[in-house]
Design a protein around this motif. Structure first.
Motif, PDB file in Angstrom:
ATOM      1  N   ARG A 118     -11.207   1.891   5.686  1.00 58.78           N
ATOM      2  CA  ARG A 118      -9.848   2.413   5.462  1.00 58.78           C
ATOM      3  C   ARG A 118      -9.174   1.674   4.309  1.00 58.78           C
ATOM      4  NH1 ARG A 118      -9.918   2.338  11.114  1.00 58.78           N
ATOM      5  NH2 ARG A 118      -8.660   0.432  11.230  1.00 58.78           N
ATOM      6  N   LEU A 119      -9.303   0.350   4.307  1.00 59.10           N
ATOM      7  CA  LEU A 119      -8.693  -0.449   3.246  1.00 59.10           C
ATOM      8  C   LEU A 119      -9.236  -0.036   1.880  1.00 59.10           C
ATOM      9  CD1 LEU A 119      -6.920  -2.764   2.230  1.00 59.10           C
ATOM     10  CD2 LEU A 119      -8.785  -4.341   2.828  1.00 59.10           C
ATOM     11  N   ALA A 120     -10.534   0.118   1.758  1.00 61.70           N
ATOM     12  CA  ALA A 120     -11.136   0.523   0.481  1.00 61.70           C
ATOM     13  C   ALA A 120     -10.614   1.889   0.046  1.00 61.70           C
ATOM     14  CB  ALA A 120     -12.658   0.536   0.598  1.00 61.70           C
ATOM     15  N   ARG A 121     -10.486   2.813   0.980  1.00 63.39           N
ATOM     16  CA  ARG A 121      -9.971   4.151   0.675  1.00 63.39           C
ATOM     17  C   ARG A 121      -8.496   4.093   0.271  1.00 63.39           C
ATOM     18  NH1 ARG A 121     -11.184   6.262   5.195  1.00 63.39           N
ATOM     19  NH2 ARG A 121      -9.127   6.270   6.138  1.00 63.39           N
ATOM     20  N   HIS A 122      -7.697   3.360   1.049  1.00 66.17           N
ATOM     21  CA  HIS A 122      -6.265   3.261   0.755  1.00 66.17           C
ATOM     22  C   HIS A 122      -6.002   2.574  -0.581  1.00 66.17           C
ATOM     23  CE1 HIS A 122      -5.448   3.334   5.370  1.00 66.17           C
ATOM     24  NE2 HIS A 122      -5.627   4.545   4.892  1.00 66.17           N
ATOM     25  N   ALA A 123      -6.778   1.547  -0.893  1.00 64.65           N
ATOM     26  CA  ALA A 123      -6.529   0.722  -2.076  1.00 64.65           C
ATOM     27  C   ALA A 123      -6.704   1.467  -3.392  1.00 64.65           C
ATOM     28  CB  ALA A 123      -7.413  -0.521  -2.058  1.00 64.65           C
ATOM     29  N   VAL A 124      -7.343   2.613  -3.374  1.00 66.13           N
ATOM     30  CA  VAL A 124      -7.507   3.388  -4.607  1.00 66.13           C
ATOM     31  C   VAL A 124      -6.559   4.584  -4.659  1.00 66.13           C
ATOM     32  CG1 VAL A 124      -9.888   2.648  -5.000  1.00 66.13           C
ATOM     33  CG2 VAL A 124      -9.444   4.742  -3.688  1.00 66.13           C
ATOM     34  N   ASN A 127       0.987   3.047   0.073  1.00 67.40           N
ATOM     35  CA  ASN A 127       0.783   3.805  -1.149  1.00 67.40           C
ATOM     36  C   ASN A 127       1.693   5.029  -1.144  1.00 67.40           C
ATOM     37  OD1 ASN A 127      -1.492   4.671   0.870  1.00 67.40           O
ATOM     38  ND2 ASN A 127      -1.135   6.441  -0.450  1.00 67.40           N
ATOM     39  N   ARG A 128       1.829   5.624  -2.309  1.00 67.81           N
ATOM     40  CA  ARG A 128       2.663   6.814  -2.465  1.00 67.81           C
ATOM     41  C   ARG A 128       1.933   8.039  -1.918  1.00 67.81           C
ATOM     42  NH1 ARG A 128       3.368   6.068  -7.276  1.00 67.81           N
ATOM     43  NH2 ARG A 128       1.645   7.243  -8.107  1.00 67.81           N
ATOM     44  N   ILE A 129       2.668   8.881  -1.207  1.00 66.08           N
ATOM     45  CA  ILE A 129       2.111  10.174  -0.804  1.00 66.08           C
ATOM     46  C   ILE A 129       2.994  11.271  -1.375  1.00 66.08           C
ATOM     47  CG2 ILE A 129       0.858   9.397   1.227  1.00 66.08           C
ATOM     48  CD1 ILE A 129       3.181  10.359   2.968  1.00 66.08           C
ATOM     49  N   GLU A 130       2.360  12.353  -1.713  1.00 66.73           N
ATOM     50  CA  GLU A 130       3.036  13.477  -2.353  1.00 66.73           C
ATOM     51  C   GLU A 130       3.093  14.676  -1.415  1.00 66.73           C
ATOM     52  OE1 GLU A 130       4.265  13.077  -5.378  1.00 66.73           O
ATOM     53  OE2 GLU A 130       3.273  11.184  -5.899  1.00 66.73           O
ATOM     54  N   TYR A 131       3.806  15.691  -1.845  1.00 70.29           N
ATOM     55  CA  TYR A 131       3.866  16.953  -1.127  1.00 70.29           C
ATOM     56  C   TYR A 131       2.445  17.505  -0.981  1.00 70.29           C
ATOM     57  CZ  TYR A 131       5.031  21.781  -0.048  1.00 70.29           C
ATOM     58  OH  TYR A 131       5.129  23.007   0.555  1.00 70.29           O
ATOM     59  N   LYS A 181       0.905   1.767   5.379  1.00 72.04           N
ATOM     60  CA  LYS A 181      -0.341   1.975   6.099  1.00 72.04           C
ATOM     61  C   LYS A 181      -0.674   0.850   7.070  1.00 72.04           C
ATOM     62  CE  LYS A 181      -1.462   5.876   4.022  1.00 72.04           C
ATOM     63  NZ  LYS A 181      -2.550   6.203   3.157  1.00 72.04           N
ATOM     64  N   GLU A 182      -0.329  -0.380   6.733  1.00 77.81           N
ATOM     65  CA  GLU A 182      -0.626  -1.509   7.622  1.00 77.81           C
ATOM     66  C   GLU A 182       0.458  -2.559   7.469  1.00 77.81           C
ATOM     67  OE1 GLU A 182      -3.045  -2.105   9.841  1.00 77.81           O
ATOM     68  OE2 GLU A 182      -4.417  -0.474   9.376  1.00 77.81           O
ATOM     69  N   ILE A 183       0.796  -3.171   8.582  1.00 73.44           N
ATOM     70  CA  ILE A 183       1.614  -4.373   8.581  1.00 73.44           C
ATOM     71  C   ILE A 183       1.057  -5.257   9.686  1.00 73.44           C
ATOM     72  CG2 ILE A 183       3.419  -3.316   9.983  1.00 73.44           C
ATOM     73  CD1 ILE A 183       5.429  -5.178   8.458  1.00 73.44           C
TER      74      ILE A 183
END
Length: 181
Positions: A45-51, A73-77, A102-104
């Motif tokens: 998940r981290l690898a996917r989120h980080a890009v 990370n930013r999410i769009e419409y 995504k994580e804290i």
């Protein structure tokens, strides 16, 4: 008494990869037997989120010791994030520039010291988005984590199950900058 921690911001994961994995494994130690919470799945998940666009993390340090972190990370419409929430969402909400937290994670010795809100708020500071969303397991800490996010200004949007083996999560949202009175 609030703890004084140094907050460091990173826009690439490489310099903090091991730190994020280490903190995650410690915080989730009691759940690592569950495939969804395994270190391997977290690393995927981290690898996917980080890009993803706009990925950023803030890591808190007490001296040289990592206290915890938050990343998003930013999410769009049209992002799949919105589509996984079971409640119908107003288009005005999903068209608004949004930071997905995504994580804290905060290590046990630094909980209830103000470290989590300091890390959270630092991540949100300076972001271009106008709102922030997160997903929380409503059972975490017997509901305490969900209630904590409510005190930070988040409100419920609906429920989501991001993957077949993940728990059902409550999606929450708030303005990126909460006005002070």
């Amino acid at each position: 008494m609030p703890v004084r921690i140094e907050l460091r911001r990173f826009r690439t994961v490489e310099p903090v990869w091991d730190t994020l994995i280490e903190v995650y494994a410690e915080v989730r130690a009691d759940r690592l037997h569950d495939p969804h919470y395994s270190v391997e799945r977290y690393a995927e998940r981290l690898a996917r989120h980080a890009v993803e666009p706009g990925w950023e993390t803030v890591v808190g340090y007490d001296g040289d010791v990592p206290v915890g972190y938050a990343y998003g990370n930013r999410i769009e419409y049209g992002d799949r994030y919105w589509g996984r929430i079971t409640s119908p969402l107003p288009e005005s909400l999903t068209r608004t520039p949004t930071l997905a937290l995504k994580e804290i994670m905060v290590r046990e010795p630094w909980r209830k010291t103000g470290a989590s809100i300091a890390i959270h708020d630092d991540l949100l500071s300076g972001r271009p988005e106008t709102q922030v969303t997160l997903m929380v397991n409503p059972l975490a800490g017997d509901g305490k984590v969900h209630r904590l996010y409510e005190t930070w200004g988040y409100t419920d949007l609906g429920v989501s199950q991001p993957s077949p083996d993940s728990p059902v999560l409550t999606a929450m949202v708030r303005a990126l900058r909460v006005p002070t009175s």
